[in-house]
Design a protein around this motif. Structure first.
Motif, PDB file in Angstrom:
ATOM      1  N   VAL A  24    -112.347 -68.711  55.642  1.00  0.00           N
ATOM      2  CA  VAL A  24    -111.232 -68.933  54.714  1.00  0.00           C
ATOM      3  C   VAL A  24    -111.038 -70.419  54.420  1.00  0.00           C
ATOM      4  O   VAL A  24    -109.960 -70.845  54.016  1.00  0.00           O
ATOM      5  CB  VAL A  24    -109.922 -68.306  55.254  1.00  0.00           C
ATOM      6  CG1 VAL A  24    -110.025 -66.787  55.245  1.00  0.00           C
ATOM      7  CG2 VAL A  24    -109.583 -68.806  56.655  1.00  0.00           C
ATOM      8  N   SER A  25    -112.090 -71.207  54.600  1.00  0.00           N
ATOM      9  CA  SER A  25    -112.002 -72.626  54.272  1.00  0.00           C
ATOM     10  C   SER A  25    -111.967 -72.805  52.756  1.00  0.00           C
ATOM     11  O   SER A  25    -112.574 -72.035  52.004  1.00  0.00           O
ATOM     12  CB  SER A  25    -113.201 -73.384  54.845  1.00  0.00           C
ATOM     13  OG  SER A  25    -114.389 -73.041  54.153  1.00  0.00           O
ATOM     14  N   ALA A  26    -111.252 -73.822  52.307  1.00  0.00           N
ATOM     15  CA  ALA A  26    -111.140 -74.079  50.875  1.00  0.00           C
ATOM     16  C   ALA A  26    -112.502 -74.372  50.251  1.00  0.00           C
ATOM     17  O   ALA A  26    -112.777 -73.968  49.120  1.00  0.00           O
ATOM     18  CB  ALA A  26    -110.190 -75.246  50.637  1.00  0.00           C
ATOM     19  N   CYS A  29    -113.972 -71.025  49.503  1.00  0.00           N
ATOM     20  CA  CYS A  29    -113.203 -70.049  48.726  1.00  0.00           C
ATOM     21  C   CYS A  29    -112.754 -70.522  47.347  1.00  0.00           C
ATOM     22  O   CYS A  29    -112.525 -69.692  46.466  1.00  0.00           O
ATOM     23  CB  CYS A  29    -111.971 -69.633  49.528  1.00  0.00           C
ATOM     24  SG  CYS A  29    -112.346 -68.867  51.106  1.00  0.00           S
ATOM     25  N   GLY A  50    -103.097 -76.001  53.404  1.00  0.00           N
ATOM     26  CA  GLY A  50    -104.456 -76.083  52.883  1.00  0.00           C
ATOM     27  C   GLY A  50    -104.567 -76.831  51.574  1.00  0.00           C
ATOM     28  O   GLY A  50    -105.652 -76.891  50.984  1.00  0.00           O
ATOM     29  N   MET A  54    -107.972 -77.850  49.478  1.00  0.00           N
ATOM     30  CA  MET A  54    -108.179 -77.197  48.185  1.00  0.00           C
ATOM     31  C   MET A  54    -108.372 -78.232  47.083  1.00  0.00           C
ATOM     32  O   MET A  54    -109.250 -78.089  46.220  1.00  0.00           O
ATOM     33  CB  MET A  54    -106.987 -76.291  47.859  1.00  0.00           C
ATOM     34  CG  MET A  54    -106.830 -75.111  48.817  1.00  0.00           C
ATOM     35  SD  MET A  54    -105.329 -74.131  48.493  1.00  0.00           S
ATOM     36  CE  MET A  54    -105.891 -73.117  47.104  1.00  0.00           C
ATOM     37  N   SER A 122    -100.831 -72.757  49.225  1.00  0.00           N
ATOM     38  CA  SER A 122    -101.174 -72.140  50.508  1.00  0.00           C
ATOM     39  C   SER A 122     -99.942 -72.099  51.394  1.00  0.00           C
ATOM     40  O   SER A 122     -98.906 -72.683  51.077  1.00  0.00           O
ATOM     41  CB  SER A 122    -102.315 -72.914  51.191  1.00  0.00           C
ATOM     42  OG  SER A 122    -101.944 -74.264  51.420  1.00  0.00           O
ATOM     43  N   ILE A 186    -104.289 -69.416  48.803  1.00  0.00           N
ATOM     44  CA  ILE A 186    -104.748 -68.970  50.109  1.00  0.00           C
ATOM     45  C   ILE A 186    -103.547 -68.325  50.771  1.00  0.00           C
ATOM     46  O   ILE A 186    -102.543 -68.975  51.040  1.00  0.00           O
ATOM     47  CB  ILE A 186    -105.293 -70.135  50.949  1.00  0.00           C
ATOM     48  CG1 ILE A 186    -106.576 -70.689  50.307  1.00  0.00           C
ATOM     49  CG2 ILE A 186    -105.567 -69.690  52.380  1.00  0.00           C
ATOM     50  CD1 ILE A 186    -107.172 -71.874  51.039  1.00  0.00           C
ATOM     51  N   ASP A 357    -104.134 -72.016  60.926  1.00  0.00           N
ATOM     52  CA  ASP A 357    -103.958 -73.391  60.450  1.00  0.00           C
ATOM     53  C   ASP A 357    -104.143 -74.412  61.580  1.00  0.00           C
ATOM     54  O   ASP A 357    -104.107 -75.618  61.345  1.00  0.00           O
ATOM     55  CB  ASP A 357    -102.604 -73.591  59.767  1.00  0.00           C
ATOM     56  CG  ASP A 357    -101.407 -73.443  60.705  1.00  0.00           C
ATOM     57  OD1 ASP A 357    -101.604 -73.354  61.943  1.00  0.00           O
ATOM     58  OD2 ASP A 357    -100.268 -73.398  60.211  1.00  0.00           O
ATOM     59  N   THR A 412    -106.607 -74.910  56.453  1.00  0.00           N
ATOM     60  CA  THR A 412    -106.447 -73.644  55.754  1.00  0.00           C
ATOM     61  C   THR A 412    -105.328 -72.896  56.458  1.00  0.00           C
ATOM     62  O   THR A 412    -104.763 -73.383  57.431  1.00  0.00           O
ATOM     63  CB  THR A 412    -107.754 -72.832  55.733  1.00  0.00           C
ATOM     64  OG1 THR A 412    -107.606 -71.717  54.842  1.00  0.00           O
ATOM     65  CG2 THR A 412    -108.135 -72.339  57.126  1.00  0.00           C
ATOM     66  N   ASN A 413    -104.995 -71.682  55.978  1.00  0.00           N
ATOM     67  CA  ASN A 413    -103.882 -70.971  56.608  1.00  0.00           C
ATOM     68  C   ASN A 413    -103.802 -69.539  56.088  1.00  0.00           C
ATOM     69  O   ASN A 413    -103.322 -69.298  54.988  1.00  0.00           O
ATOM     70  CB  ASN A 413    -102.560 -71.694  56.317  1.00  0.00           C
ATOM     71  CG  ASN A 413    -101.380 -71.021  56.999  1.00  0.00           C
ATOM     72  OD1 ASN A 413    -101.547 -70.272  57.950  1.00  0.00           O
ATOM     73  ND2 ASN A 413    -100.179 -71.290  56.515  1.00  0.00           N
TER      74      ASN A 413
END
Length: 423
Positions: A24-26, A29, A50, A54, A122, A186, A357, A412-413
């Protein structure tokens, strides 16, 4: 059953968490979801834990003119060339967040019909976009936020109140923009309703002032009389679905808790462990969720002994903690401490619970790990697990045992990640 799983269950659990976060890393994604450039300007705004990562992904992949501003939590920044990154306080807003929110509103209001407002949203954005509704003092907003965080209210309930006490949330940011609005999210919200991520600054809001008043009453949240009267009168109502100001706007959820859980499940299979995804949207008191997990694990334990094949129970969502003690907590530490107590040293059961996160509540750890020897090691050190749980002191408990998981900000989160491994 392999020797690896007998000797390194903790390493396997940490590996699953690492794979979940990476999924789920920017950087992975965001790029595939970038819209086409507009005829006019492109301005990027964003908020959340995030948001900087992003923005970094957009900056690296956007071809054409670009500028903007995003706000993230202190310590969650990332270098960008064309987009300014501001850091502010979370989970209780501060002056830096308030100043960033004003600047972001001004940027949105400066765009024309041929321009694009690219919004990067996010989890954590609710606190970071701090723009109190007219008549609400900033100090009162901070106090209400603290009370909500301690109340045991769900994230959706908290965000309903936040929307109605804000000048920017609940769709108000997008409603102020004359250009095209495209939002990438996210999601840290159980169920992934985009209107609840960061309290939906660019998404119309279906909740009402009446809903907010019910939540305030349910949890005994104190609000100024002047604000309460404006909620009662409906003056603080948010823009609703169908509002023509949102015509042509788009939003996409680019990463979710299920994305993370599926990545962990794939990794588990590669390790020879059979995964079971329980749910990606579990809510409720952390200790109650732990009790429910313990019931499932007891049944799973018998199945594993019969089959000889290890299994892992995976779940996500966002639990809550009603704070009654004076300890240092975090909902994932609370979940694990309650799980350890419920399992009573059950052999061959290990677990991890972390916030994706990298920050469990307001502490410096992502979460913690437990094993069948957790309670015995605590007792040998003179630590009373039940007393620590009653004091909401999960952080103190696991810190004393050396069982905290510390990753630093992951940028991320998608909220909680839980894995219970049965060998």
């Amino acid at each position: 059953m392999t020797t690896q799983h007998r000797s390194a269950p903790r390493a396997d659990l940490l590996d699953l968490f690492k794979k979940a976060v990476a999924a789920v890393s920017a950087a992975d994604c965001v790029p595939a979801h970038l819209p086409a450039p507009p005829p006019g300007r492109t301005v990027v705004i964003g908020a959340g834990k995030g948001a900087a990562a992003m923005a970094q992904a957009v900056d690296a992949h956007w071809r054409g003119d670009l500028s903007g501003l995003v706000v993230t939590r202190y310590g969650h920044g990332a270098p960008t060339r064309r987009i300014e990154v501001v850091e502010a306080a979370h989970p209780v807003p501060d002056a830096a967040g308030a100043a960033a929110a004003q600047r972001i509103m001004a940027l949105a209001g400066s765009l024309e019909q041929d321009d694009l407002l690219l919004c990067l949203i996010s989890g954590g954005g609710s606190s970071l976009l701090a723009a109190p509704a007219q008549g609400l003092a900033f100090g009162d907003k901070q106090a209400i936020n603290r009370a909500l965080l301690r109340s045991g209210a769900s994230i959706s309930e908290m965000n309903c109140v936040r929307k109605h006490l804000s000048a920017i949330k609940g769709g108000r940011l997008a409603a102020a923009c004359r250009g095209r609005v495209h939002t990438l999210l996210i999601s840290d919200i159980p169920g992934d309703d985009p209107s609840h991520v960061a309290s939906g600054p660019t998404i119309p809001d279906a909740t009402t002032c009446e809903d907010a008043l019910r939540i305030i009453a349910r949890y005994g949240i104190e609000v100024p009389d002047a604000v309460r009267s404006r909620l009662v009168s409906g003056e603080l109502e948010t823009p609703k679905p169908g509002d023509p100001r949102f015509a042509g706007h788009r939003h996409e959820v680019v990463a979710t808790a299920m994305t993370a859980l599926e990545a962990a499940a794939d990794r588990a299979r590669a390790l020879g462990i059979e995964p079971q995804i329980l749910s990606d949207h579990i809510e409720g008191e952390a200790r109650d969720v732990a009790t429910a997990h313990a019931d499932i694990v007891r049944e799973m334990h018998g199945q594993v002994k019969a089959s000889g094949k290890p299994r892992v129970l995976l779940s996500g969502g966002e639990t809550t903690v009603t704070v009654r003690g004076k300890g240092r907590g975090g909902r994932n530490a609370e979940f694990l401490l309650a799980l350890a107590v419920a399992l009573e040293g059950m052999p061959d059961v290990h677990a991890i619970a972390c916030d994706t996160d990298g920050i469990d509540g307001s502490e410096d750890n992502a979460g913690a790990v437990i094993g069948p020897d957790t309670l015995a090691r605590a007792a040998a050190s003179g630590i009373d697990a039940q007393a620590m749980l009653a004091d909401n002191n999960g952080y103190g408990f696991f810190s004393a045992l050396g069982d905290l998981v510390v990753t630093g900000p992951t940028l991320t989160n998608v909220n909680d990640f839980r894995a219970v491994l049965v060998l």
